[in-house]
Design a protein around this motif. Structure first.
Motif, PDB file in Angstrom:
ATOM      1  N   MET A   1       0.852  -1.171   0.000  1.00 16.13           N
ATOM      2  CA  MET A   1       0.000   0.000   0.000  1.00 16.13           C
ATOM      3  C   MET A   1       0.902   1.240   0.000  1.00 16.13           C
ATOM      4  O   MET A   1       1.869   1.306   0.746  1.00 16.13           O
ATOM      5  CB  MET A   1      -0.885  -0.033   1.245  1.00 16.13           C
ATOM      6  N   ASP A   2       0.575   2.187  -0.837  1.00 17.31           N
ATOM      7  CA  ASP A   2       1.379   3.398  -0.956  1.00 17.31           C
ATOM      8  C   ASP A   2       0.583   4.618  -0.522  1.00 17.31           C
ATOM      9  O   ASP A   2      -0.616   4.712  -0.766  1.00 17.31           O
ATOM     10  CB  ASP A   2       1.825   3.617  -2.407  1.00 17.31           C
ATOM     11  N   ILE A   3       1.278   5.557   0.080  1.00 18.13           N
ATOM     12  CA  ILE A   3       0.663   6.840   0.438  1.00 18.13           C
ATOM     13  C   ILE A   3       0.502   7.637  -0.860  1.00 18.13           C
ATOM     14  O   ILE A   3       1.344   7.547  -1.753  1.00 18.13           O
ATOM     15  CB  ILE A   3       1.528   7.585   1.485  1.00 18.13           C
ATOM     16  N   ARG A   4      -0.581   8.354  -0.998  1.00 17.28           N
ATOM     17  CA  ARG A   4      -0.783   9.170  -2.209  1.00 17.28           C
ATOM     18  C   ARG A   4       0.359  10.170  -2.356  1.00 17.28           C
ATOM     19  O   ARG A   4       0.842  10.720  -1.375  1.00 17.28           O
ATOM     20  CB  ARG A   4      -2.115   9.907  -2.142  1.00 17.28           C
ATOM     21  N   LYS A   5       0.750  10.418  -3.581  1.00 13.86           N
ATOM     22  CA  LYS A   5       1.889  11.297  -3.864  1.00 13.86           C
ATOM     23  C   LYS A   5       1.658  12.739  -3.403  1.00 13.86           C
ATOM     24  O   LYS A   5       2.580  13.416  -3.004  1.00 13.86           O
ATOM     25  CB  LYS A   5       2.196  11.291  -5.367  1.00 13.86           C
ATOM     26  N   ASN A   6       0.421  13.200  -3.456  1.00 12.88           N
ATOM     27  CA  ASN A   6       0.143  14.603  -3.150  1.00 12.88           C
ATOM     28  C   ASN A   6      -0.103  14.865  -1.658  1.00 12.88           C
ATOM     29  O   ASN A   6      -0.353  15.989  -1.264  1.00 12.88           O
ATOM     30  CB  ASN A   6      -1.060  15.092  -3.952  1.00 12.88           C
ATOM     31  N   ILE A   7      -0.007  13.835  -0.831  1.00 15.39           N
ATOM     32  CA  ILE A   7      -0.223  13.995   0.606  1.00 15.39           C
ATOM     33  C   ILE A   7       1.016  14.627   1.229  1.00 15.39           C
ATOM     34  O   ILE A   7       2.127  14.152   1.052  1.00 15.39           O
ATOM     35  CB  ILE A   7      -0.519  12.638   1.281  1.00 15.39           C
ATOM     36  N   ALA A   8       0.802  15.714   1.947  1.00 13.34           N
ATOM     37  CA  ALA A   8       1.912  16.397   2.629  1.00 13.34           C
ATOM     38  C   ALA A   8       1.999  15.900   4.064  1.00 13.34           C
ATOM     39  O   ALA A   8       0.988  15.820   4.763  1.00 13.34           O
ATOM     40  CB  ALA A   8       1.685  17.902   2.615  1.00 13.34           C
ATOM     41  N   VAL A   9       3.216  15.557   4.478  1.00 11.36           N
ATOM     42  CA  VAL A   9       3.453  15.077   5.836  1.00 11.36           C
ATOM     43  C   VAL A   9       4.586  15.890   6.438  1.00 11.36           C
ATOM     44  O   VAL A   9       5.688  15.914   5.899  1.00 11.36           O
ATOM     45  CB  VAL A   9       3.838  13.578   5.844  1.00 11.36           C
ATOM     46  N   SER A  10       4.300  16.558   7.550  1.00  8.61           N
ATOM     47  CA  SER A  10       5.347  17.340   8.213  1.00  8.61           C
ATOM     48  C   SER A  10       6.114  16.456   9.195  1.00  8.61           C
ATOM     49  O   SER A  10       5.662  15.373   9.562  1.00  8.61           O
ATOM     50  CB  SER A  10       4.752  18.536   8.954  1.00  8.61           C
ATOM     51  N   GLU A  11       7.261  16.938   9.626  1.00  7.68           N
ATOM     52  CA  GLU A  11       8.094  16.197  10.575  1.00  7.68           C
ATOM     53  C   GLU A  11       7.416  16.020  11.934  1.00  7.68           C
ATOM     54  O   GLU A  11       7.726  15.094  12.659  1.00  7.68           O
ATOM     55  CB  GLU A  11       9.436  16.904  10.761  1.00  7.68           C
ATOM     56  N   ASN A  12       6.507  16.919  12.284  1.00 11.39           N
ATOM     57  CA  ASN A  12       5.868  16.817  13.596  1.00 11.39           C
ATOM     58  C   ASN A  12       4.518  16.102  13.556  1.00 11.39           C
ATOM     59  O   ASN A  12       3.782  16.126  14.531  1.00 11.39           O
ATOM     60  CB  ASN A  12       5.735  18.195  14.249  1.00 11.39           C
ATOM     61  N   GLY A  13       4.184  15.463  12.420  1.00 10.08           N
ATOM     62  CA  GLY A  13       3.005  14.614  12.361  1.00 10.08           C
ATOM     63  C   GLY A  13       1.749  15.228  11.792  1.00 10.08           C
ATOM     64  O   GLY A  13       0.664  14.673  11.927  1.00 10.08           O
ATOM     65  N   PHE A  14       1.861  16.349  11.133  1.00 10.74           N
ATOM     66  CA  PHE A  14       0.703  16.977  10.504  1.00 10.74           C
ATOM     67  C   PHE A  14       0.585  16.443   9.081  1.00 10.74           C
ATOM     68  O   PHE A  14       1.545  16.475   8.314  1.00 10.74           O
ATOM     69  CB  PHE A  14       0.876  18.498  10.496  1.00 10.74           C
ATOM     70  N   ILE A  15      -0.597  15.939   8.727  1.00 14.51           N
ATOM     71  CA  ILE A  15      -0.862  15.386   7.393  1.00 14.51           C
ATOM     72  C   ILE A  15      -1.928  16.250   6.734  1.00 14.51           C
ATOM     73  O   ILE A  15      -2.950  16.563   7.345  1.00 14.51           O
ATOM     74  CB  ILE A  15      -1.369  13.939   7.476  1.00 14.51           C
ATOM     75  N   PHE A  16      -1.695  16.605   5.474  1.00 13.09           N
ATOM     76  CA  PHE A  16      -2.675  17.402   4.731  1.00 13.09           C
ATOM     77  C   PHE A  16      -2.980  16.718   3.408  1.00 13.09           C
ATOM     78  O   PHE A  16      -2.081  16.354   2.658  1.00 13.09           O
ATOM     79  CB  PHE A  16      -2.141  18.814   4.473  1.00 13.09           C
ATOM     80  N   ASN A  17      -4.280  16.548   3.136  1.00 12.26           N
ATOM     81  CA  ASN A  17      -4.745  15.982   1.876  1.00 12.26           C
ATOM     82  C   ASN A  17      -5.314  17.127   1.039  1.00 12.26           C
ATOM     83  O   ASN A  17      -6.412  17.604   1.303  1.00 12.26           O
ATOM     84  CB  ASN A  17      -5.819  14.923   2.135  1.00 12.26           C
ATOM     85  N   PRO A  18      -4.566  17.583   0.012  1.00  7.61           N
ATOM     86  CA  PRO A  18      -5.037  18.718  -0.777  1.00  7.61           C
ATOM     87  C   PRO A  18      -6.282  18.422  -1.609  1.00  7.61           C
ATOM     88  O   PRO A  18      -7.005  19.339  -1.981  1.00  7.61           O
ATOM     89  CB  PRO A  18      -3.836  19.056  -1.662  1.00  7.61           C
ATOM     90  N   LEU A  19      -6.559  17.151  -1.887  1.00  8.14           N
ATOM     91  CA  LEU A  19      -7.754  16.811  -2.659  1.00  8.14           C
ATOM     92  C   LEU A  19      -9.034  17.085  -1.882  1.00  8.14           C
ATOM     93  O   LEU A  19     -10.028  17.535  -2.449  1.00  8.14           O
ATOM     94  CB  LEU A  19      -7.719  15.338  -3.080  1.00  8.14           C
ATOM     95  N   THR A  20      -9.005  16.811  -0.587  1.00  8.30           N
ATOM     96  CA  THR A  20     -10.206  16.965   0.221  1.00  8.30           C
ATOM     97  C   THR A  20     -10.141  18.172   1.157  1.00  8.30           C
ATOM     98  O   THR A  20     -11.167  18.595   1.687  1.00  8.30           O
ATOM     99  CB  THR A  20     -10.430  15.710   1.087  1.00  8.30           C
ATOM    100  N   GLY A  21      -8.930  18.692   1.380  1.00  8.70           N
ATOM    101  CA  GLY A  21      -8.749  19.774   2.329  1.00  8.70           C
ATOM    102  C   GLY A  21      -8.678  19.297   3.771  1.00  8.70           C
ATOM    103  O   GLY A  21      -8.558  20.101   4.688  1.00  8.70           O
ATOM    104  N   ASP A  22      -8.717  17.977   3.973  1.00 11.85           N
ATOM    105  CA  ASP A  22      -8.663  17.414   5.315  1.00 11.85           C
ATOM    106  C   ASP A  22      -7.237  17.443   5.855  1.00 11.85           C
ATOM    107  O   ASP A  22      -6.268  17.303   5.107  1.00 11.85           O
ATOM    108  CB  ASP A  22      -9.149  15.960   5.317  1.00 11.85           C
ATOM    109  N   SER A  23      -7.141  17.612   7.165  1.00 16.20           N
ATOM    110  CA  SER A  23      -5.841  17.522   7.813  1.00 16.20           C
ATOM    111  C   SER A  23      -5.957  16.614   9.030  1.00 16.20           C
ATOM    112  O   SER A  23      -7.029  16.481   9.620  1.00 16.20           O
ATOM    113  CB  SER A  23      -5.329  18.900   8.214  1.00 16.20           C
ATOM    114  N   PHE A  24      -4.854  15.980   9.373  1.00 21.43           N
ATOM    115  CA  PHE A  24      -4.809  15.005  10.450  1.00 21.43           C
ATOM    116  C   PHE A  24      -3.501  15.184  11.206  1.00 21.43           C
ATOM    117  O   PHE A  24      -2.534  15.703  10.663  1.00 21.43           O
ATOM    118  CB  PHE A  24      -4.855  13.570   9.898  1.00 21.43           C
TER     119      PHE A  24
END
Length: 81
Positions: A1-24
């Protein structure tokens, strides 16, 4: 399973999905797994790395990894759905 290419992941654990605008936010173990996924490591390699990094037994490493992968899939953060 691969993480989507456009998913941004910061060093401190913030994840952003630009397709949906969701962050985790994820903990350091989640960041560790995501980094390994982005490097192209296989699930088996990630489990071994988890065991070494966090001194886990095989069962715990496998359970933690697959639980986390299920969450990623449920939030549409993976390519292989």
């Amino acid at each position: 399973m691969d993480i989507r290419k456009n998913i941004a992941v910061s060093e401190n654990g913030f994840i952003f999905n630009p397709l949906t605008g969701d962050s985790f936010s994820v903990n350091q173990t989640g960041v560790f797994i995501l980094r390994k996924m982005k490097e192209g490591d296989s699930n088996e390699d990630i489990m071994k790395a988890l065991q070494e990094e966090y001194e886990l037994d095989t069962y715990t490493a496998e359970k933690d990894l697959y639980d986390f992968l299920s969450l990623l899939k449920s939030y549409q953060l993976t390519e292989n759905e």
